[in-house]
Design an enzyme around this catalytic site. Structure first.
Site, short mmCIF file in Angstrom:
data_model
loop_
_atom_site.label_atom_id
_atom_site.label_comp_id
_atom_site.label_asym_id
_atom_site.label_seq_id
_atom_site.Cartn_x
_atom_site.Cartn_y
_atom_site.Cartn_z
N LYS A 1 0.82 -1.21 0.00
CA LYS A 1 0.00 0.00 0.00
C LYS A 1 0.86 1.27 0.00
CE LYS A 1 -4.06 -2.10 0.13
NZ LYS A 1 -5.10 -2.01 -0.89
N1 PMP Z 1 -3.40 -8.23 1.58
C1 PMP Z 1 -3.48 -7.31 2.54
C2 PMP Z 1 -2.87 -7.62 3.88
C3 PMP Z 1 -4.13 -6.09 2.31
O1 PMP Z 1 -4.21 -5.16 3.28
C4 PMP Z 1 -4.72 -5.86 1.04
C5 PMP Z 1 -5.47 -4.59 0.78
N2 PMP Z 1 -6.83 -4.61 1.13
C6 PMP Z 1 -4.63 -6.87 0.05
C7 PMP Z 1 -3.95 -8.02 0.37
C8 PMP Z 1 -5.28 -6.75 -1.30
O2 PMP Z 1 -4.72 -5.81 -2.16
P1 PMP Z 1 -5.63 -4.95 -3.13
O3 PMP Z 1 -6.52 -4.07 -2.28
O4 PMP Z 1 -4.69 -4.18 -3.97
O5 PMP Z 1 -6.47 -5.91 -3.93
#
Ligand code: PMP
Length: 461
Positions: A48
């Site tokens: 992120k």
């Molecule tokens: N794994 C974790 C620990 C996350 O915090 C997130 C974000 N929600 C994701 C996977 C998934 O990524 P994305 O939101 O880009 O699909």
């Protein structure tokens, strides 16, 4: 400026290493290789950090001024990355989180000076108390604020299209066949997937979804089924974010909490990769998918965050035991136990072209009240007594018409391994739990089946 130094910590985001897995992949053919991208090594603790960079960059272009407030609904990682960037750039932060998130994540955000508001998990996404709605309201009411809106902001997939995708391409020189990521907002898979496919159209993009989330059923059947709760954090959704481009997926695989957490622990203990539950989910999903494939294949799995945020949960034996994720606790059983108890083992299904009167006859003959509807091996939905009743009472069509328009989505899909404690919750929300294994329908479980199983078990004691 000191030789070798970076201007500030944000310059350390990205260029995360790609590492080969050895021990957890034992049993796969040697020409199927699995690698992981270690996003948990980013300074903010996850992928992120890339999103935060792009969100804030876009917000500043749109007029966000220093001293302003960043507001976001976050399961923790986006918050951590935004908080880190905000600290450096002089913004304030307010984060709204669902109450299932680990205490470490909340403490982590507060450590950066962010305000954290906790909302109930067990409410619909459009309920005014949901964390999506509360965050929107706080943003509306705060002057000089910016609502990051990772579920709907195109800057989310764009971050991965502009950064993650090109970085992977450069690191590997295109030497990969499959990209695997857990599905949350969809930013990762949509942006990275789009870039990689533009570079190499034959690339397979594989999404991993937890049992209980909406994505898997929707991709497989086009139906919006009943979501139900699960423990793994950061992946799976109970609504469809606009940042998710499901068309980018070539395939999707489903994993349950136990598989996720067992693999998370194995990654740490066997590979030295201290990752969070969604990393375990992604690797478990990749291995499950790869087992049915032929090599040579080079698979790259995206590991989002680190294990430090989950020491009170996944890495805590008491928590794992209480939730039935360690084998020592037998619990009340699994869906497979109910299926085994039945005299007749094969599942009865119907097709969309079956006539209303024939389905009524089947219900009567077998003494059942609903059937899965399957077309060429693919689950389309369920047909239930109440749907037929509605149809007959409205008089809109005859008993000779087909059931195609009467098929409903009022079900959740589970697997034979799903624990019955969870199925009880599922059946409070949905009319039936349809049991699938390797995409084939292998059973259907309703409230009366669960009651019957538990009553029989109790009388055996
Ligand atoms: N794994 C974790 C620990 C996350 O915090 C997130 C974000 N929600 C994701 C996977 C998934 O990524 P994305 O939101 O880009 O699909």
């Amino acid at each position: 400026m000191m030789h070798g130094a970076l201007e500030d910590i944000t310059k350390a985001v990205g260029e995360t290493p790609i590492v080969r897995l050895h021990r957890v992949t034992e049993g796969l053919p040697p020409d199927i290789e699995i690698y992981v991208k270690c996003e948990f090594l980013n300074p903010g603790g996850s992928h992120k950090d890339r999103l935060a960079w792009n969100l804030v960059r876009r917000a500043e272009e749109a007029g966000l001024q220093p001293g302003g407030t960043i507001v976001e609904a976050t399961s923790g990682n986006t918050g951590a990355s935004l908080a880190l960037l905000a600290a450096i750039r002089g913004y304030k932060c307010v984060f709204v989180m669902p109450d299932k998130m680990s205490t470490e994540k909340v403490a982590n955000l507060r450590a950066f000076g962010a305000k954290v508001v906790i909302c109930p998990t067990a409410v619909d996404a459009d309920d005014p108390r949901s964390y999506y709605k509360v965050s929107r309201r706080i943003a509306d009411e705060t002057p000089n604020s910016f609502y990051a809106d990772q579920y709907h902001n195109p800057a989310n997939p764009e971050a991965h299209y502009l950064w993650t995708g090109p970085e992977i391409w450069k690191q590997t020189k295109g030497d990969l066949d499959v990209f695997v990521a857990g599905l949350g907002t969809g930013g990762t898979v949509s942006g990275t997937g789009q870039y990689l496919k533009e570079k190499k159209p034959e690339m397979t993009i594989l999404g991993v979804d937890p049992v209980g989330s909406l994505y898997y059923d929707f991709v497989k059947t086009g139906r919006i089924t009943k979501p139900f709760s699960y423990k793994v954090e950061g992946i799976g959704e109970d609504f469809f974010p606009t940042t998710m481009n499901l068309k980018i997926l070539d395939d999707i695989v489903r994993v349950d909490d136990k598989e996720c957490f067992r693999m998370t622990r194995d990654l740490t203990r066997l590979e030295g990769l201290f990752v969070g539950g969604s990393g375990g989910a992604a690797v478990a999903g990749a291995i499950k998918w790869a087992k049915a494939k032929k090599g040579p294949l080079k698979i790259l799995v995206f590991l989002c965050d680190g294990g430090g945020k989950y020491v009170s949960k996944i890495f805590n034996d008491d928590w794992m035991r209480e939730n039935g994720f360690l084998d020592e606790e037998p619990g009340i059983g699994t869906v497979a136990d109910i299926l085994r108890m039945r005299e007749k083992q094969e599942i009865v299904t119907t097709t969309p072209t079956a006539k209303v009167k024939d389905v009524i006859a089947t219900f009567k003959q077998l003494g059942i009240s609903q059937l899965p509807v399957v077309d060429k091996g693919k689950l389309l939905g369920v047909i239930a007594e109440v749907d037929l009743l509605r149809h007959m009472v409205s008089g809109s069509r005859s008993a000779n018409s087909t059931i195609r328009d009467l098929i409903e989505s009022d079900y959740a899909t589970v697997t034979p391994e799903t624990k019955l404690e969870l199925v009880q919750g599922v059946l409070a929300e949905a009319r039936a739990a349809i049991v699938t294994a390797d995409d084939a329908v292998v059973g259907i479980v309703t409230k009366i089946d669960l009651i019957d199983y538990l009553a029989t078990k109790a009388s055996d004691r």
